[in-house]
Design an enzyme around this catalytic site. Structure first.
Site, PDB file in Angstrom:
ATOM      1  N   HIS A  69       0.826  -1.223   0.000  1.00 35.64           N
ATOM      2  CA  HIS A  69       0.000   0.000   0.000  1.00 35.64           C
ATOM      3  C   HIS A  69       0.856   1.268   0.000  1.00 35.64           C
ATOM      4  CE1 HIS A  69      -3.849  -2.118   0.513  1.00 35.64           C
ATOM      5  NE2 HIS A  69      -3.138  -2.968   1.229  1.00 35.64           N
ATOM      6  N   ASN A 143     -10.314  -3.022   2.374  1.00 37.82           N
ATOM      7  CA  ASN A 143      -9.997  -2.985   0.940  1.00 37.82           C
ATOM      8  C   ASN A 143     -11.279  -2.729   0.155  1.00 37.82           C
ATOM      9  OD1 ASN A 143      -7.209  -3.509   0.896  1.00 37.82           O
ATOM     10  ND2 ASN A 143      -7.512  -5.712   1.019  1.00 37.82           N
ATOM     11  N   TYR A 353       0.865  -4.292  12.026  1.00 37.39           N
ATOM     12  CA  TYR A 353       0.767  -2.935  11.480  1.00 37.39           C
ATOM     13  C   TYR A 353       1.541  -1.915  12.311  1.00 37.39           C
ATOM     14  CZ  TYR A 353      -2.325  -3.999   7.664  1.00 37.39           C
ATOM     15  OH  TYR A 353      -2.823  -4.483   6.486  1.00 37.39           O
TER      16      TYR A 353
END
Ligand code: NDP
Length: 523
Positions: A69, A143, A353
């Site tokens: 991303h 998404n 993350y």
């Protein structure tokens, strides 16, 4: 904010004194055009500190780009509750009443390409929403597809490697992805969406967003519900023709970023309707689909989506690097009333993350304004680290419990206990798994004849350079989802389907395959 020109260049912020050029330490700079030298034609002097600082800063302008991303854009906006039916299931304050508004920041992205890559490629799109709620930041990191390529996080980094340049030449090659997908049939549902018309959206405004994962909601009565969120575009779904997309990729790699920027500058604010599918905790055990399998959706007929609210994007970032490049989302970030689920992919993402953000932005990345919760400063006893600029607990105690005061825990937000059982082991998915039914339904029941033709054209075009052995292996998966799909792609690849498909499967009637509950077992 000063006046802006077409693509955002404008006067500096009016509220800041920008008249005098200074070094970072505030010393006024007498000359920014001519370096300090020994004589007019002489060598440079080491004492030209302004030059040294200017280059030192320049050499450090780039931070590591996101491993996935990396290419994206984003905007600020608001989320407004339009239907508080959901508040029956959750104590989450942001859903508590109709009309309640919460500030958001949203970042859209492609997955595989690097930071400067083209927007109009065939790739899933990231759709990450940060809700600045009164009880902390909730990041819904989704998404534009309701499912994903794999259902076990152990396969994630291998999968992503197949999407990047091949290691030897540094060039793009479709072989690794078809090799991996044909050996990982759980990917079939996601690739059916990826190679459908929706694989190249016309713009970020014209696509849906999905939590994809199953999350959970819980209320004051300690009841838990499983939930899937869907942002449905109010602009309508629009996609790009693949040839047009290729042309645009060369002409304007920032085509989608520009589209969003321009729409917002013109006051044409895009909106999405947030919907939720809700499943009572107990029903998960009996449901015929594993509700925590990220490769499958919950059919709307089983769990009809209920309306929750409207997401509107209405403010462009004032500085792209500060607000978009440094934005950091994490599925770990939830708020009271919203929790996680046993979805293995979600479990794998929870630690990953923030780990990536600490590497990319440093330990205190939540001090960066776009990431900072609006309800509170960091109210805990974590201290120090690079770029700690928020007071760092001042002179208060840096431990708990203590006798001097400071933040303490809030038991009322505790999640209801979740019963788990089973032997610790590494399980290959077996129960309630079907890799073919849902992609088959999408092809056979949802797509129009024209969309089916496009899908088969897109598959064949992409698979053409790939080894025959891999092509044939993938054709089996297509055939198991829907024999027409297998035959259609085989024909486009000039392969006789009988060479690819096992006799046992060939003997079955098409409808038998479409209706077979466990086509997985047929070969
Ligand atoms: P429904 O007919 O109730 O829903 C079909 C869904 O498919 C709609 O949400 C529609 O989105 C979406 N859709 C249409 N074309 C495409 C495409 N090319 N790529 C992705 N999605 C598309 O049926 P079910 O709920 O029973 O689902 C049938 C199949 O639809 C599933 O197997 C799955 O592949 C797909 N799907 C299901 C979703 C779900 O959450 N149930 C979500 C998205 C896809 P829209 O309304 O925007 O046109």
């Amino acid at each position: 904010m000063g006046k802006k020109h077409k693509h955002g260049l404008g006067e500096p912020n009016e509220d800041e004194d920008r008249e005098t050029l200074t070094t970072n330490s505030g010393e006024p700079v007498p000359d920014n055009q001519n370096s300090k030298t020994a004589g007019p034609e002489g060598p440079m002097l080491m004492e030209d500190y302004h030059y040294l600082e200017k280059m030192a800063q320049f050499n450090r302008e780039e931070i590591p780009e996101r491993i996935v991303h990396a290419k994206g854009g984003g905007a600020f906006g608001t989320f407004t509750v339009t239907n508080d039916e959901i508040s029956e299931y959750t104590m989450a304050d942001l859903f508590s009443e109709v009309g309640k508004e919460t500030d958001v920041f949203v970042r859209f992205s492609t997955v595989a390409g690097s930071r400067g890559s083209a927007d109009t490629v065939r790739d899933p799109r990231g759709f990450a929403v940060k809700f600045y709620t009164e009880e902390g930041n909730w990041d819904l990191v989704g998404n534009n597809t309701p499912v994903f390529f794999v259902r076990d996080p152990s396969k994630f980094s291998d999968f992503i490697h197949t999407q990047k340049e091949v290691p030897g030449s540094g060039l793009k090659d479709p072989t690794p992805q078809w090799d991996f997908w044909s050996l990982s049939p759980e990917s079939l549902h996601q690739i059916t969406i990826l190679f459908s018309d929706r694989g190249i959206p016309a713009s970020w405004r014209h696509m849906n967003g999905y939590s994809s994962h199953t999350l959970s909601l819980y209320n004051e009565d300690e009841e838990r519900y499983w939930v899937k969120f869907h942002f449905k575009t109010d602009q309508g779904i629009k996609n790009l023709d693949p040839e047009e997309a290729k042309r645009l990729a060369g002409e304007n790699p920032h085509y989608h970023r520009e589209d969003l920027w321009t729409a917002i500058e013109e006051g044409n604010y895009p909106t999405w309707t947030l919907k939720a599918q809700i499943m009572p905790e107990k029903e998960a055990e009996e449901y015929h689909i594993n509700p925590f399998d990220l490769t499958r959706v919950w059919p709307h007929g089983d769990y009809p989506p209920i309306e929750v609210g409207t997401l509107e994007l209405n403010k462009n970032p004032n500085n792209f690097f500060q607000d978009v490049e440094q934005s950091a989302f994490s599925p770990a970030h939830v708020v009271p009333g919203i929790g996680h689920s046993p979805d293995k992919m979600l479990q794998g993402r929870i630690p990953s993350y923030d780990d990536a953000h600490r590497y990319r932005l440093s330990t205190n990345f939540e001090n960066i304004p776009v990431n900072k919760p609006k309800n509170t400063d960091k109210n805990n006893y974590h201290q120090n680290g690079y770029m700690r600029t928020d007071g760092n607990l001042g002179s208060g105690p840096n431990y708990e419990p203590n006798s001097f005061g400071g933040p303490t825990e809030k038991p009322s937000v505790k999640q209801p206990p979740l019963k788990i059982s089973g032997n610790a082991d590494r399980y290959k998915a077996q129960e309630r798994i079907d890799n073919y039914k849902q992609p088959g339904d999408l092809f056979h029941k949802v797509m129009t004849e024209e969309q089916r033709q496009h899908l088969m054209d897109n598959y064949a075009e992409n698979m053409k350079p790939v080894d025959k052995k891999i092509q044939k292996r993938q054709l089996v998966h297509f055939y198991k989802a829907d024999p027409d799909l297998g035959r259609g792609v085989a024909k486009r690849l000039n392969i006789d389907i009988k060479e690819a498909i096992d006799q046992e499967l060939l003997e079955l009637d098409d409808n038998e395959i479409r209706n077979a509950k466990r086509v997985n077992d047929l070969l």
